[in-house]
Design an enzyme around this catalytic site. Structure first.
Site, short mmCIF file in Angstrom:
data_model
loop_
_atom_site.label_atom_id
_atom_site.label_comp_id
_atom_site.label_asym_id
_atom_site.label_seq_id
_atom_site.Cartn_x
_atom_site.Cartn_y
_atom_site.Cartn_z
N SER A 231 -13.32 -26.42 -7.56
CA SER A 231 -12.18 -25.83 -6.47
C SER A 231 -11.33 -24.80 -6.95
O SER A 231 -11.27 -23.85 -5.82
CB SER A 231 -11.34 -27.18 -5.99
OG SER A 231 -10.60 -27.40 -7.24
N TYR B 134 -18.53 -24.79 -3.45
CA TYR B 134 -17.98 -24.97 -2.17
C TYR B 134 -18.24 -23.76 -1.13
O TYR B 134 -17.99 -23.72 -0.02
CB TYR B 134 -16.55 -25.08 -2.21
CG TYR B 134 -15.87 -26.11 -3.19
CD1 TYR B 134 -15.89 -27.48 -2.27
CD2 TYR B 134 -15.85 -26.24 -4.39
CE1 TYR B 134 -15.57 -28.71 -3.20
CE2 TYR B 134 -15.33 -27.49 -5.15
CZ TYR B 134 -15.29 -28.56 -4.47
OH TYR B 134 -14.95 -29.71 -5.21
N LYS C 265 -17.71 -31.63 -19.37
CA LYS C 265 -16.50 -31.79 -18.31
C LYS C 265 -15.25 -31.41 -19.02
O LYS C 265 -14.86 -32.25 -19.78
CB LYS C 265 -16.63 -32.81 -17.39
CG LYS C 265 -15.18 -32.82 -16.41
CD LYS C 265 -15.57 -34.13 -15.50
CE LYS C 265 -14.44 -33.98 -14.57
NZ LYS C 265 -14.38 -35.33 -13.63
N LYS D 255 -18.81 -28.20 -16.16
CA LYS D 255 -17.87 -28.01 -15.39
C LYS D 255 -16.50 -27.96 -16.14
O LYS D 255 -16.05 -28.38 -17.02
CB LYS D 255 -17.54 -29.50 -14.54
CG LYS D 255 -16.60 -29.45 -13.51
CD LYS D 255 -16.34 -30.78 -12.92
CE LYS D 255 -15.32 -30.99 -12.08
NZ LYS D 255 -14.92 -32.18 -11.28
N ARG E 136 -8.12 -32.28 -6.67
CA ARG E 136 -7.18 -33.26 -6.92
C ARG E 136 -6.15 -33.51 -5.76
O ARG E 136 -5.88 -34.55 -5.38
CB ARG E 136 -6.02 -33.19 -8.13
CG ARG E 136 -7.27 -33.72 -9.24
CD ARG E 136 -6.36 -33.53 -10.64
NE ARG E 136 -7.36 -33.66 -11.60
CZ ARG E 136 -7.16 -33.31 -12.86
NH1 ARG E 136 -6.06 -32.66 -13.35
NH2 ARG E 136 -8.10 -33.38 -13.83
N GLU F 270 -22.20 -33.88 -26.62
CA GLU F 270 -22.22 -34.84 -25.59
C GLU F 270 -23.59 -34.65 -24.75
O GLU F 270 -24.10 -35.63 -24.01
CB GLU F 270 -21.14 -34.21 -24.53
CG GLU F 270 -19.81 -34.50 -25.30
CD GLU F 270 -19.16 -35.89 -24.92
OE1 GLU F 270 -19.80 -36.56 -24.18
OE2 GLU F 270 -17.91 -36.14 -24.88
N LYS G 46 -5.80 -36.11 -18.51
CA LYS G 46 -7.18 -36.50 -18.99
C LYS G 46 -7.64 -36.07 -20.36
O LYS G 46 -8.98 -36.10 -20.56
CB LYS G 46 -7.90 -36.23 -17.76
CG LYS G 46 -7.61 -36.61 -16.57
CD LYS G 46 -8.62 -36.72 -15.40
CE LYS G 46 -8.10 -37.61 -13.94
NZ LYS G 46 -9.14 -37.61 -13.06
#
Length: 324
Positions: free
Chosen positions: A274, A313, A195, A248, A205, A233, A217
């Protein structure tokens, strides 16, 4: 003399379909849905045209419509009221959490629906971060017990797949352990393994009002410049018990999807996020792109890169386009 003419394998629709290397169907798609605490709600998200925040009654109707179109996989994201947020996000595993009650109702009404959860502190945190914040520092190990309790509560509510999106080190092992100890050995974990700290998350968000109140972040989400780190990871997540690995965002990281698919035998999923959705939707609304054709090409690129499943989406729109 030309012995090889690749165009011969493109000369008719039947031949093109026969030799098509990559297949895309509705069954490959996971539809993200935003859930509110209201009984009835269908409020539009301005930065994501066509996407809404749903109250339970309207959400159930939306899921029923999706199931009729062949969309069976859903991931739920909770829109948490400010008064329920706290430094440590205790509401995330409270038995009165509306998010858990919505999941219970969905599984009661539509047991055939495959439900995936979201595990992270940011929707529940007054700080808007995925971990506990102290003096501007995101605390890794102190966050793991909260993520574990959240995951257990979600498994008890009926979620089929737990989705840790937080990027805390060691959280997959902690979640797998608490699930197994409580006899939820059949509950899957879809790890957000790669991510990235991306610019493409803005509309999401907006939808959850979950942006960090201070800082960013980048100490826990990955540097967009790094590819080998994604393998590290992923190795750790597989060793700790992940059933799926996720990348992502998707479109700017197709090389990472391909790399993980080459290295691992567990399924790789892609999150068509998004911002990627908003770009395509806005361009189509302005008449600059053919929406259905662009969506199909976009999703095909993720499948071609190696994604077994795609959170998108566009899921309902794509299913409807197949019915036309």
């Amino acid at each position: 003399m030309m012995y090889q003419r690749p165009r011969r394998n493109r000369k008719s629709p039947a031949i093109r379909k026969m030799v098509q290397e990559t297949q895309l169907s509705v069954s490959h798609l996971i539809y993200p849905l935003f859930v509110t605490h209201n009984k009835k709600d269908k409020s539009p998200i301005v930065s994501m045209p066509g996407i809404h925040r749903w109250g339970m009654e309207d959400l159930l109707q939306e899921i029923e419509e999706c199931l009729a179109l062949g969309v069976e996989n859903f991931v739920l994201f909770p829109v948490i009221p400010e008064e329920k947020k706290s430094k440590k996000g205790e509401y995330s595993y409270d038995e009165n959490n509306f998010y858990l009650k919505v999941a219970q109702e969905i599984k009661k009404r539509f047991p055939e629906a495959n439900l995936m959860s979201d595990v992270a502190l940011d929707p529940y945190s007054t700080d808007g971060h995925d971990g506990i914040v102290e003096n501007g520092v995101i605390l890794n190990d102190e966050t793991l017990p909260i993520l574990s309790q959240m995951s257990l509560a979600q498994a008890q509510a009926g979620f089929d797949i737990i989705g840790p999106s937080d990027m805390m080190d060691g959280r997959i092992a902690a979640i797998r352990e608490i699930l197994d100890v409580h006899n939820y050995t059949n509950t899957s974990i879809m790890a957000y393994s790669a991510k990235y700290a991306s610019a493409f998350y803005g509309p999401f968000r907006d939808a959850l009002d979950s942006a960090p109140k201070a800082g960013d972040k980048k100490t826990y989400q990955m540097n967009p410049a790094n590819k080998k780190e994604a393998i590290l990871e992923a190795v750790l997540d597989v060793e700790e018990g992940a059933d799926f690995l996720m990348v992502k965002p998707a479109l700017s990281y197709l090389d990472v999807i391909h790399s993980l698919n080459e290295h691992f035998t567990v399924p790789i999923t892609a999150y068509n996020v998004s911002g990627e959705y908003a770009m395509v939707k806005a361009a189509a609304m302005n008449g600059w792109l053919d929406y259905d054709a662009t969506v199909e090409e976009t999703l095909l690129s993720m499948r071609r890169a190696g994604a077994s499943a795609i959170l998108t989406y566009h899921a309902k729109d794509y299913a409807q386009s197949l019915k036309k």
